[in-house]
Design a protein around this motif. Sequence first.
Motif, short mmCIF file in Angstrom:
data_model
loop_
_atom_site.label_atom_id
_atom_site.label_comp_id
_atom_site.label_asym_id
_atom_site.label_seq_id
_atom_site.Cartn_x
_atom_site.Cartn_y
_atom_site.Cartn_z
N LEU A 240 112.88 53.94 33.72
CA LEU A 240 113.64 52.81 33.20
C LEU A 240 113.29 52.52 31.75
CD1 LEU A 240 113.48 50.37 36.25
CD2 LEU A 240 115.44 51.70 35.45
N PRO A 241 114.30 52.40 30.87
CA PRO A 241 114.03 52.03 29.48
C PRO A 241 113.47 50.62 29.40
CG PRO A 241 116.39 51.96 29.94
CD PRO A 241 115.74 52.56 31.15
N GLY A 242 112.60 50.41 28.44
CA GLY A 242 112.04 49.08 28.24
C GLY A 242 110.81 48.80 29.08
N LEU A 243 110.38 49.77 29.90
CA LEU A 243 109.19 49.58 30.73
C LEU A 243 108.13 50.61 30.38
CD1 LEU A 243 110.55 48.85 34.33
CD2 LEU A 243 109.44 47.25 32.75
N LEU A 244 106.88 50.18 30.48
CA LEU A 244 105.74 51.05 30.21
C LEU A 244 104.79 50.96 31.40
CD1 LEU A 244 104.55 52.82 27.89
CD2 LEU A 244 103.27 50.79 27.17
N ARG A 245 104.28 52.12 31.84
CA ARG A 245 103.31 52.10 32.92
C ARG A 245 101.97 51.62 32.36
NH1 ARG A 245 101.47 57.17 36.75
NH2 ARG A 245 103.72 57.64 36.70
N LEU A 246 101.50 50.48 32.87
CA LEU A 246 100.30 49.84 32.33
C LEU A 246 99.04 50.17 33.11
CD1 LEU A 246 101.80 46.28 31.66
CD2 LEU A 246 101.54 48.17 30.03
N SER A 247 99.17 50.62 34.34
CA SER A 247 98.00 50.91 35.17
C SER A 247 98.06 52.33 35.67
CB SER A 247 97.95 49.96 36.37
OG SER A 247 98.91 50.34 37.35
N ALA A 248 96.95 52.80 36.19
CA ALA A 248 96.96 54.05 36.93
C ALA A 248 97.66 53.82 38.27
CB ALA A 248 95.52 54.52 37.16
N PRO A 249 98.08 54.89 38.96
CA PRO A 249 98.63 54.69 40.30
C PRO A 249 97.65 53.91 41.17
CG PRO A 249 99.06 56.93 39.57
CD PRO A 249 98.17 56.29 38.53
N ILE A 250 98.18 53.00 41.96
CA ILE A 250 97.34 52.05 42.71
C ILE A 250 96.94 52.66 44.05
CG2 ILE A 250 97.25 49.73 43.69
CD1 ILE A 250 99.49 49.00 41.62
N GLU A 251 95.70 53.10 44.11
CA GLU A 251 95.19 53.78 45.30
C GLU A 251 95.27 52.89 46.54
OE1 GLU A 251 93.56 56.88 47.53
OE2 GLU A 251 94.21 56.91 45.43
N ALA A 252 95.00 51.59 46.37
CA ALA A 252 94.95 50.68 47.51
C ALA A 252 96.31 50.51 48.18
CB ALA A 252 94.43 49.31 47.08
N LEU A 253 97.39 50.86 47.50
CA LEU A 253 98.73 50.70 48.06
C LEU A 253 99.31 52.02 48.56
CD1 LEU A 253 100.34 48.16 45.56
CD2 LEU A 253 99.16 47.73 47.71
#
Length: 293
Positions: A240-253
């Motif tokens: 999606l344009p306008g979005l940036l991945r801020l975290s690593a993939p969330i292992e707990a989920l």
Amino acid sequence: MDWDDLRAFLAVAQLGSLRRAAEALGVTQPTIARRLRGLEADLGLPLFERERDGHRLTAAGAVLLPEARAVETAALRVERRSHGLVGGLAETLRVGAGEWAAALLARGLAGIAEGPGIELLVTGAPAPGAGRAPEILVRHGIPETGEGLTRRVGALDCALYGAPRFAEGRALPLGPAELASLPWLGFVEEQEHYVTMRWLRERMRERPPAARLMRSDLMAAAAAGGVGVAVLPCFLGDALPGLLRLSAPIEALRADYWAVAHPDLARNPSVRAAVDWILDCFRSADGPQAAAG
């Protein structure tokens, strides 16, 4: 006795609350409550004890539960046979999935062009009527029973996404303390039980969300607009344009997804072709995958 009353009884017995039963059946909580009252009036028996944390079966309700399940099984078998699905190829199959899995499958609909037709439903979403039940369900976690066709199809990575301004002057991925300081987006109160909501509340130090939204596409739009950060599946957020991945993939989920079909359909060629297509769709998603909606 009304079959819809029995469906409401079974949903509340399985899910433990009017809210979750209403979401699963695509109706309102008052409708579920009305159907339970009608069934109890027909039977002359209280079926549930109303408690603060939900609904628990009475002794009478527990005795009647297996009988109600038997009625459900018979009704579904009649329905499936009426659609000609047990013996031969089906022209159209209904596939029910949670919001994230349904979005992934929608991307891959062209991949089953020469197979059975697909009607894709978001399970738990409001529907105009009871309608026809899905022949295949795509769900989180190992199914409670191994009867019928049960196949692990994959998983979905998810991460926190937000507007690029939240990453200015910071190295990515952001650390837990940096993420916890950001405004966050949550689901509406009826969806508080989602595992993503529990994870967010813990990480965001019980701060209230900047906004509550019912669907992930709305959450993505709000995140792109700078309202806050949102947990999104990586296949969606990365594109999606306008979005940036801020975290690593969330292992707990992280959790597996499984395709489940009724025993009557376990050997149906169309069902098996559709399950193979579902598996291909999950393979198209990058990385080990994960879970929440």
